[in-house]
Scaffold this active site. Structure first.
Site, PDB file in Angstrom:
ATOM      1  N   CYS A  34       0.830  -1.206   0.000  1.00  0.00           N
ATOM      2  CA  CYS A  34       0.000   0.000   0.000  1.00  0.00           C
ATOM      3  C   CYS A  34       0.862   1.253   0.000  1.00  0.00           C
ATOM      4  O   CYS A  34       2.055   1.201   0.295  1.00  0.00           O
ATOM      5  CB  CYS A  34      -0.896   0.048   1.247  1.00  0.00           C
ATOM      6  SG  CYS A  34      -1.934  -1.392   1.499  1.00  0.00           S
ATOM      7  N   ASP A 439      18.113  38.169 -12.945  1.00  0.00           N
ATOM      8  CA  ASP A 439      16.813  38.418 -13.579  1.00  0.00           C
ATOM      9  C   ASP A 439      16.229  39.733 -13.061  1.00  0.00           C
ATOM     10  O   ASP A 439      16.231  40.009 -11.855  1.00  0.00           O
ATOM     11  CB  ASP A 439      15.870  37.255 -13.262  1.00  0.00           C
ATOM     12  CG  ASP A 439      14.507  37.437 -13.881  1.00  0.00           C
ATOM     13  OD1 ASP A 439      14.364  37.149 -15.074  1.00  0.00           O
ATOM     14  OD2 ASP A 439      13.583  37.881 -13.155  1.00  0.00           O
TER      15      ASP A 439
END
Length: 493
Positions: A34, A439
């Site tokens: 699981c 940037d």
């Protein structure tokens, strides 16, 4: 993590979905495995065993739980965070390299011997490349069985199986149901599918902030290749067996994905590219916890947790687009890219929208006439040099590439400064620690927040954000008033 027994037990007992994909719980009494968040009552501790991959659990003789469907859990974030051999191998296996080129092809792409690749994967994941690829084929088979009405024989070959018998045996072994029984379980109440399309749900680890993710993809969309339409980001995909078109829409607990493929053998590859593009295997809790330690970033993280890095479906494509976008506006960059697409891109049919072309590959762009490009001579040289390196195989910007080697190769090309190199590292290579200190948007945000504004000083401050500086970029960009930060309104864009 699977070796930390006590920590795994705590995650299973608390049904903590953050650990889905990190490890798998095998129940010794039922022989079922699981995901940690399985809704079924946790087994007794003495009956638990933990595995690092679904393939390892399957190889040990456990079958997938029918309730939590562990094979469909988000992938381990390790393969996006790391740049070592195992992580690169896992990214390439997810991209379908073993199914297309075999284990020797995988090893050749990685630059290691077949034996060394197998040994390292087995040591860390408990399964070799063939077992890992088999687990992926089983997942693809389940998707085809449950979401299409294809005959089982066609589903088998589309999922990558060499024979129907192997397909039947694998499905029974992994899911404890025959293919026919698996289809019967979901046939009732299933909505009618659009002819020629597959409808899927792509899981992710919560939280997920869709604003910058889909906003960025829509705002920078190349005309003819990408579009925002009816609440979905749509784009064309260049796939091994022919072109495809994908439509991706954000939902509270999944991404709705609609795929139109030329050849169903490309399903696993297309899903892998979509998950990669939306950064769906990220661990947002770990990212936000680290960034939230900085008093400056903490309010930004708290306001919109779970930001992802918007990536691209194809590395070489983004490298070309990054060069086209040097020192010009987003709108101008889209215009330049659109012209290249019209002149050199392969045409596609899109019955559901306005997509017209694939983005041209390096081989097609190698034939372009530099004089026809409306840009400075220096940038023409940068673009043609890049295209030549990509077309000649000297530069690898695919999902399994070596990040630092790619950075060094890019930096050696004319016209590639830190902004372009780090943009490619962030959005094409998937390096979670790429940082664009130069940037303009980052520098404006830094000024508003009281952070250092020079690239060198900002880099020094950002060292504390490692290894998640690419996510810090998303939070910093989000302080600006730009379309990349806003989920587009419904309708065509």
């Amino acid at each position: 993590m699977h070796t930390d027994f006590e920590r795994c037990v705590r995650a299973v007992q608390s049904k903590d979905a953050r650990f889905d994909g990190w490890f798998f719980t095998a129940v010794l009494t039922t022989r079922i495995y699981c995901r940690p968040s399985c809704p079924v009552a946790p087994p007794k501790v003495r009956n638990m065993s933990f595995y690092p991959s679904a393939a390892a659990a399957q190889q040990a003789g456990f079958r997938a739980c029918k309730r939590c469907r562990p094979d469909a859990s988000p992938g381990s974030p390790q393969w996006n965070e790391r740049a070592d051999l195992v992580a690169r191998a896992m990214r390439l296996i997810a991209d379908g390299v073993v199914d297309r080129d075999g284990v020797p092809g995988l090893a050749a792409r990685l630059g290691y011997s077949t034996r060394q690749v197998e040994r390292q994967l087995l040591a860390e994941l408990g399964a070799g490349p063939l077992a890992l690829a088999r687990a992926q084929r089983a997942q693809t088979a389940r998707l085809l069985i449950e979401t299409t009405t294809l005959p089982m024989g066609e589903s088998a070959f589309a999922a990558g199986f060499s024979s129907i018998r192997t397909f039947n045996d694998t499905v029974r072994e992994v899911f404890a149901l025959s293919p026919t029984e698996l289809r019967a379980r979901v046939a009732k109440g299933r909505p009618a599918a659009t002819p020629g399309e597959l409808s899927l749900r792509l899981p992710f680890r919560a939280p997920l902030c869709p604003d910058n993710l889909f906003g960025h993809l829509a705002a920078t969309a190349v005309p003819g290749v990408e579009e925002w339409r009816d609440g979905a980001y749509r784009r064309t995909l260049r796939l091994p067996h022919g072109p495809g078109i994908v439509s991706l829409s954000p939902r509270p607990d999944h991404i709705a994905c609609r795929l139109r493929l030329t050849d169903l053998r490309d399903l696993a590859h297309a899903i892998s590219r979509c998950r990669w593009m939306l950064d769906l295997d990220a661990d947002p809790v770990a990212v936000d916890a680290q960034l939230g330690k900085d008093p400056v970033l903490a309010p930004l993280v708290a306001k919109a947790p779970g930001r992802r890095v918007p990536r691209v479906a194809d590395g070489p494509e983004f490298a070309v687009r990054a060069v086209l976008g040097q020192q010009i506006s987003t709108a101008a960059a889209r215009t330049h890219a659109g012209r290249l697409v019209t002149a050199y891109g392969e045409r596609v049919e899109d019955p559901a929208g306005g997509l017209t072309h694939l983005f041209p590959d390096p081989a097609a762009l190698a034939t372009l006439d530099p004089a026809a490009l409306a840009m400075p001579q220096t940038r023409r040289t940068t673009l043609t040099t890049l295209v030549t390196a990509l077309a000649g195989g000297e530069l690898d910007l695919d999902v399994g590439s070596d990040w630092q080697r790619a950075r060094a190769q890019l930096s050696a090309l004319p016209g590639f400064g830190p902004w372009t190199v780090e943009s490619i590292a962030m959005r094409a290579l998937g390096d979670p620690d790429a940082f664009l200190a130069s940037d303009l948007g980052i520098r404006f945000a830094a000024k508003e927040l009281g952070l250092p504004t020079t690239p060198a000083a900002l880099n020094r401050h950002a060292a504390a954000w490692a290894p998640w500086r690419a996510y810090a970029v998303q939070y910093l960009w989000a302080t600006g008033d730009h379309a990349v930060n806003t989920l587009p309104v419904n309708g065509a864009a």
